[in-house]
Design a protein around this motif. Sequence first.
Motif, short mmCIF file in Angstrom:
data_model
loop_
_atom_site.label_atom_id
_atom_site.label_comp_id
_atom_site.label_asym_id
_atom_site.label_seq_id
_atom_site.Cartn_x
_atom_site.Cartn_y
_atom_site.Cartn_z
N ASP A 52 2.22 8.28 11.91
CA ASP A 52 1.51 7.49 10.76
C ASP A 52 0.76 6.12 11.35
O ASP A 52 0.88 5.60 12.41
CB ASP A 52 2.56 7.03 9.86
CG ASP A 52 3.59 5.75 10.46
OD1 ASP A 52 3.04 4.45 10.50
OD2 ASP A 52 4.83 6.03 10.50
N LYS A 53 -0.22 5.70 10.56
CA LYS A 53 -1.05 4.71 11.28
C LYS A 53 -0.36 3.39 11.81
O LYS A 53 -0.85 2.89 12.65
CB LYS A 53 -2.11 4.40 10.19
CG LYS A 53 -1.71 3.53 8.95
CD LYS A 53 -2.92 3.40 7.98
CE LYS A 53 -2.51 2.63 6.72
NZ LYS A 53 -3.65 2.45 5.97
N TRP A 54 0.38 3.09 10.92
CA TRP A 54 1.14 1.55 11.29
C TRP A 54 2.13 1.79 12.68
O TRP A 54 1.94 1.08 13.51
CB TRP A 54 2.21 0.98 10.23
CG TRP A 54 1.31 0.94 8.83
CD1 TRP A 54 1.59 1.24 7.75
CD2 TRP A 54 0.19 0.11 8.82
NE1 TRP A 54 0.76 0.82 6.69
CE2 TRP A 54 -0.34 0.13 7.48
CE3 TRP A 54 -0.64 -0.96 9.88
CZ2 TRP A 54 -1.33 -0.63 6.84
CZ3 TRP A 54 -1.60 -1.37 9.23
CH2 TRP A 54 -1.97 -1.21 7.85
#
Length: 134
Positions: free
Chosen positions: A37-39
């Motif tokens: 996931d991007k975070w």
Amino acid sequence: MREDGTLTRVTHTDVREPVDHTTATCRLRDVLDRVGDKWSVLVMALLGDGPRRYSELQRAIDGISQRMLTLTLRSLERDGLVARTVTPTSPPRVDYALTPVGETLSTEVSSLIRWAEEHREYVATSRIRYDNEA
């Protein structure tokens, strides 16, 4: 009520979201969902340069809310990729660092970020071309 064409996927709003761990594919997907996931990718990249305080991470990641950063750090800590260290001062100092296993993933994350930086213009141009044709 579910409408046609809508997705019913569980989102990353709880550190302990229910996951079916009965098959190897489900277990693999669970790990990939976390580290992909991007975070998580951005946090891992920043911690790859060394330990950071919460406030340093929040300032460095444009667009992340306090809640999302907290959830991301807790999830990475739960997965054994990030270690949280509290120093008893006033106010308490909290530092985050990669664990040894997190460091092995950091190398891969750095490669992914490097690829994204090298190809972001290509992707942006491709999106514009696609949208104009649609």
